[in-house]
Design a protein around this motif. Structure first.
Motif, PDB file in Angstrom:
ATOM      1  N   PHE A  40       0.834  -1.204   0.000  1.00  0.00           N
ATOM      2  CA  PHE A  40       0.000   0.000   0.000  1.00  0.00           C
ATOM      3  C   PHE A  40       0.869   1.254   0.000  1.00  0.00           C
ATOM      4  CE2 PHE A  40      -3.569   2.234   2.651  1.00  0.00           C
ATOM      5  CZ  PHE A  40      -4.015   2.890   1.523  1.00  0.00           C
ATOM      6  N   LEU A  41       1.848   1.287   0.881  1.00  0.00           N
ATOM      7  CA  LEU A  41       2.709   2.464   0.988  1.00  0.00           C
ATOM      8  C   LEU A  41       3.636   2.610  -0.222  1.00  0.00           C
ATOM      9  CD1 LEU A  41       3.467   2.296   4.792  1.00  0.00           C
ATOM     10  CD2 LEU A  41       2.283   4.146   3.605  1.00  0.00           C
ATOM     11  N   HIS A  91     -20.126 -12.085   6.679  1.00  0.00           N
ATOM     12  CA  HIS A  91     -21.207 -11.274   7.252  1.00  0.00           C
ATOM     13  C   HIS A  91     -21.115  -9.811   6.813  1.00  0.00           C
ATOM     14  CE1 HIS A  91     -17.977 -10.249  10.026  1.00  0.00           C
ATOM     15  NE2 HIS A  91     -18.712  -9.280  10.541  1.00  0.00           N
ATOM     16  N   THR A  92     -19.961  -9.425   6.273  1.00  0.00           N
ATOM     17  CA  THR A  92     -19.796  -8.096   5.699  1.00  0.00           C
ATOM     18  C   THR A  92     -19.188  -8.242   4.308  1.00  0.00           C
ATOM     19  OG1 THR A  92     -17.637  -7.899   6.793  1.00  0.00           O
ATOM     20  CG2 THR A  92     -19.527  -6.863   7.891  1.00  0.00           C
ATOM     21  N   ARG A  93     -19.292  -7.192   3.522  1.00  0.00           N
ATOM     22  CA  ARG A  93     -18.757  -7.225   2.156  1.00  0.00           C
ATOM     23  C   ARG A  93     -17.246  -7.424   2.179  1.00  0.00           C
ATOM     24  NH1 ARG A  93     -19.747  -2.390  -2.358  1.00  0.00           N
ATOM     25  NH2 ARG A  93     -18.641  -3.404  -4.088  1.00  0.00           N
ATOM     26  N   PHE A  94     -16.554  -6.679   3.051  1.00  0.00           N
ATOM     27  CA  PHE A  94     -15.132  -6.847   3.302  1.00  0.00           C
ATOM     28  C   PHE A  94     -14.928  -6.793   4.807  1.00  0.00           C
ATOM     29  CE2 PHE A  94     -15.262  -5.114  -1.000  1.00  0.00           C
ATOM     30  CZ  PHE A  94     -14.397  -5.957  -1.677  1.00  0.00           C
ATOM     31  N   THR A  95     -13.698  -6.990   5.259  1.00  0.00           N
ATOM     32  CA  THR A  95     -13.373  -6.839   6.675  1.00  0.00           C
ATOM     33  C   THR A  95     -12.635  -5.521   6.838  1.00  0.00           C
ATOM     34  OG1 THR A  95     -13.242  -9.222   7.055  1.00  0.00           O
ATOM     35  CG2 THR A  95     -12.082  -7.798   8.611  1.00  0.00           C
ATOM     36  N   LEU A  96     -13.151  -4.660   7.711  1.00  0.00           N
ATOM     37  CA  LEU A  96     -12.595  -3.317   7.878  1.00  0.00           C
ATOM     38  C   LEU A  96     -11.646  -3.292   9.076  1.00  0.00           C
ATOM     39  CD1 LEU A  96     -12.620  -0.356   6.937  1.00  0.00           C
ATOM     40  CD2 LEU A  96     -14.541   0.035   8.493  1.00  0.00           C
ATOM     41  N   PRO A  97     -10.321  -3.320   8.844  1.00  0.00           N
ATOM     42  CA  PRO A  97      -9.346  -3.327   9.944  1.00  0.00           C
ATOM     43  C   PRO A  97      -8.977  -1.906  10.395  1.00  0.00           C
ATOM     44  CG  PRO A  97      -8.204  -3.688   7.874  1.00  0.00           C
ATOM     45  CD  PRO A  97      -9.660  -3.444   7.538  1.00  0.00           C
ATOM     46  N   LEU A  98      -9.605  -1.433  11.439  1.00  0.00           N
ATOM     47  CA  LEU A  98      -9.361  -0.066  11.894  1.00  0.00           C
ATOM     48  C   LEU A  98      -7.983   0.105  12.522  1.00  0.00           C
ATOM     49  CD1 LEU A  98     -12.849   0.967  13.336  1.00  0.00           C
ATOM     50  CD2 LEU A  98     -11.862   1.462  11.103  1.00  0.00           C
ATOM     51  N   ALA A  99      -7.319  -1.003  12.834  1.00  0.00           N
ATOM     52  CA  ALA A  99      -5.941  -0.896  13.334  1.00  0.00           C
ATOM     53  C   ALA A  99      -5.011  -0.326  12.275  1.00  0.00           C
ATOM     54  CB  ALA A  99      -5.429  -2.267  13.782  1.00  0.00           C
ATOM     55  N   THR A 100      -5.481  -0.309  11.031  1.00  0.00           N
ATOM     56  CA  THR A 100      -4.716   0.311   9.947  1.00  0.00           C
ATOM     57  C   THR A 100      -4.369   1.764  10.280  1.00  0.00           C
ATOM     58  OG1 THR A 100      -5.711  -1.080   8.245  1.00  0.00           O
ATOM     59  CG2 THR A 100      -4.826   1.017   7.510  1.00  0.00           C
ATOM     60  N   VAL A 101      -5.297   2.478  10.924  1.00  0.00           N
ATOM     61  CA  VAL A 101      -5.100   3.909  11.179  1.00  0.00           C
ATOM     62  C   VAL A 101      -3.871   4.174  12.050  1.00  0.00           C
ATOM     63  CG1 VAL A 101      -6.088   6.000  12.185  1.00  0.00           C
ATOM     64  CG2 VAL A 101      -7.525   4.483  10.816  1.00  0.00           C
ATOM     65  N   PRO A 102      -3.807   3.663  13.292  1.00  0.00           N
ATOM     66  CA  PRO A 102      -2.618   3.952  14.098  1.00  0.00           C
ATOM     67  C   PRO A 102      -1.349   3.324  13.530  1.00  0.00           C
ATOM     68  CG  PRO A 102      -4.042   2.370  15.215  1.00  0.00           C
ATOM     69  CD  PRO A 102      -4.811   2.904  14.057  1.00  0.00           C
ATOM     70  N   TYR A 103      -1.478   2.171  12.864  1.00  0.00           N
ATOM     71  CA  TYR A 103      -0.295   1.524  12.288  1.00  0.00           C
ATOM     72  C   TYR A 103       0.341   2.418  11.230  1.00  0.00           C
ATOM     73  CZ  TYR A 103       2.723  -1.919  10.038  1.00  0.00           C
ATOM     74  OH  TYR A 103       3.821  -2.565   9.514  1.00  0.00           O
ATOM     75  N   LEU A 104      -0.489   2.920  10.303  1.00  0.00           N
ATOM     76  CA  LEU A 104       0.036   3.793   9.253  1.00  0.00           C
ATOM     77  C   LEU A 104       0.553   5.103   9.824  1.00  0.00           C
ATOM     78  CD1 LEU A 104      -2.539   3.294   6.354  1.00  0.00           C
ATOM     79  CD2 LEU A 104      -0.159   2.569   6.387  1.00  0.00           C
ATOM     80  N   GLN A 105      -0.138   5.630  10.816  1.00  0.00           N
ATOM     81  CA  GLN A 105       0.287   6.902  11.392  1.00  0.00           C
ATOM     82  C   GLN A 105       1.634   6.794  12.115  1.00  0.00           C
ATOM     83  OE1 GLN A 105      -3.228   7.942  13.630  1.00  0.00           O
ATOM     84  NE2 GLN A 105      -4.096   9.099  11.934  1.00  0.00           N
ATOM     85  N   GLU A 106       2.017   5.600  12.515  1.00  0.00           N
ATOM     86  CA  GLU A 106       3.343   5.401  13.097  1.00  0.00           C
ATOM     87  C   GLU A 106       4.432   5.383  12.036  1.00  0.00           C
ATOM     88  OE1 GLU A 106       3.313   1.780  15.281  1.00  0.00           O
ATOM     89  OE2 GLU A 106       2.121   2.579  16.953  1.00  0.00           O
ATOM     90  N   ARG A 107       4.063   5.033  10.799  1.00  0.00           N
ATOM     91  CA  ARG A 107       5.059   4.788   9.764  1.00  0.00           C
ATOM     92  C   ARG A 107       5.098   5.807   8.631  1.00  0.00           C
ATOM     93  NH1 ARG A 107       3.967   0.719  12.624  1.00  0.00           N
ATOM     94  NH2 ARG A 107       5.441  -0.994  12.945  1.00  0.00           N
ATOM     95  N   ALA A 127     -16.202   4.605  15.436  1.00  0.00           N
ATOM     96  CA  ALA A 127     -15.001   3.885  15.870  1.00  0.00           C
ATOM     97  C   ALA A 127     -13.755   4.433  15.176  1.00  0.00           C
ATOM     98  CB  ALA A 127     -15.155   2.393  15.583  1.00  0.00           C
ATOM     99  N   ALA A 128     -13.884   4.768  13.890  1.00  0.00           N
ATOM    100  CA  ALA A 128     -12.751   5.315  13.137  1.00  0.00           C
ATOM    101  C   ALA A 128     -12.337   6.672  13.685  1.00  0.00           C
ATOM    102  CB  ALA A 128     -13.105   5.421  11.657  1.00  0.00           C
ATOM    103  N   ILE A 129     -13.323   7.506  14.042  1.00  0.00           N
ATOM    104  CA  ILE A 129     -13.021   8.818  14.629  1.00  0.00           C
ATOM    105  C   ILE A 129     -12.279   8.638  15.944  1.00  0.00           C
ATOM    106  CG2 ILE A 129     -14.050  10.882  15.645  1.00  0.00           C
ATOM    107  CD1 ILE A 129     -16.375  10.519  13.612  1.00  0.00           C
ATOM    108  N   ALA A 130     -12.788   7.737  16.793  1.00  0.00           N
ATOM    109  CA  ALA A 130     -12.141   7.480  18.079  1.00  0.00           C
ATOM    110  C   ALA A 130     -10.735   6.917  17.894  1.00  0.00           C
ATOM    111  CB  ALA A 130     -12.986   6.510  18.904  1.00  0.00           C
ATOM    112  N   GLY A 131     -10.534   6.174  16.797  1.00  0.00           N
ATOM    113  CA  GLY A 131      -9.232   5.570  16.528  1.00  0.00           C
ATOM    114  C   GLY A 131      -8.215   6.518  15.925  1.00  0.00           C
TER     115      GLY A 131
END
Length: 338
Positions: A217-218, A245-261, A286-290
């Motif tokens: 991605f990066l 159960h969802t169209r895709f799986t939304l990994p919100l851990a992506t946000v802090p992980y990318l922001q570290e790098r 949840a994304a806003i809180a994350g």
């Protein structure tokens, strides 16, 4: 290689160092930070060049970049980047909200969508004129006519417009009408397209591919940055997993992980990430809180009759309620929504 210039360095000194980097067959990207100027020297690194640059009276330090993505790395630019287009601001404590229909279907539909999302506090208007569809028999978009309608709706409401570009030969066309280009998940590794949008000044929302790793991605973002376009926004839109159960799986851990790098802002697309309208509002909160820098949300005045992605589109009323609650969450984490 990262070349850190001393505080108060003159433009002449920066040009001098940039010229020497270019003479050695590398590309010099000048990044002006809040504290000092940094040059990212991209290409085959040389210890001799590093030592030569460190000897320059206006250079404080020259060091190798460890990350495979050179310009996107926080090693190159420690402070986070902000992208601002018209009313839309993403990053810097601002959570930009881009909302609107999946596809532009008619003048009345896009104008009503624009007015309703603006009233609720959105600062960007999304709408697809070129639609990449799994089936060749599905609606493919209104193309240039759709772009004209999107531009007109943006001008009337003052919202920044965001739309997808699918092919290198369409980049100039889409740039004439849209304020922000979007690279869809299917095109994340279309390197010819990435190079094409890297050659323009229009900001780019780059969506993560459904099976792409973070490094992939990066590095896709790096193609755009290396082309000269520094206004890149990363978008997590969900990945393909075994879940159904969802169209895709939304990994919100992506946000802090990318922001570290990376210094690039990160937005979340909960509409594609879930594919279920009722799940979009809680994922927004949840994304806003994350700590996300923006949201990309599908809103349609009549989702039941939408030509594409109706099941994941919010009604204007549901979007308004989501924004109301989003402001509360944003305030709790010292951010500003919209």
């Amino acid at each position: 290689m990262i070349v850190v210039m001393k505080r108060g360095t003159s433009e002449e000194a920066v040009k001098d160092v940039s010229g020497r980097i270019e003479e050695m067959g590398m590309k010099a990207h000048v990044i002006v930070g809040t504290d000092r100027t940094v040059l990212a020297a991209v290409g085959k690194e040389s210890e001799t060049l590093r030592q030569e640059l460190e000897a320059h009276p206006q250079v404080e330090q020259a060091m190798p970049i460890l990350a495979p993505y050179k310009i996107a790395s926080r090693e190159t630019k420690p402070e986070p980047s902000t992208v601002t287009v018209k009313s839309l601001k993403i990053g810097g404590g601002h959570i930009g909200v881009i909302a609107g229909p999946c596809s532009i279907e008619s003048e009345s539909q896009i104008f009503e969508s624009a007015q309703r999302v603006k009233e609720s506090g959105a600062t960007g208007l999304r709408g697809g004129a070129f639609k990449p569809r799994t089936s060749p028999y599905s609606f493919q978009g209104m193309k240039e006519e759709g772009l004209k309608l999107l531009q007109a709706a943006g001008q009337e409401t003052g919202l920044a417009t965001v739309t997808e570009v699918m092919a290198p030969h369409d980049v100039d066309l889409v740039c004439r009408y849209a304020d922000v280009l979007q690279i869809g998940a299917r095109n994340m590794q279309n390197y010819t397209l990435l190079e094409a949008v890297g050659g323009v000044d229009t900001p780019v929302v780059l969506k993560r591919g459904a099976s792409a790793t973070m490094d992939e991605f990066l590095l896709a973002a790096e193609y755009i940055l290396n082309g000269g376009n520094q206004q890149v926004i990363l978008c997590e839109r969900g990945i393909r997993t075994f879940e159904s159960h969802t169209r895709f799986t939304l990994p919100l851990a992506t946000v802090p992980y990318l922001q570290e790098r990376t210094h690039l802002p990160v937005v979340i697309d909960p509409s594609h990430g879930t594919g279920v309208a009722s799940l979009v509002p809680p994922m927004c909160l949840a994304a806003i809180a994350g700590g996300c820098d923006g949201l990309l949300i599908e809103v349609h005045p009549d989702p039941t009759h939408a030509v594409s992605d109706g099941p994941q589109s919010l009604t204007p009323e549901a979007f308004d309620d989501t924004m109301r609650r989003g402001h509360q969450v944003a305030a709790a984490v010292d951010r500003k929504l919209g």
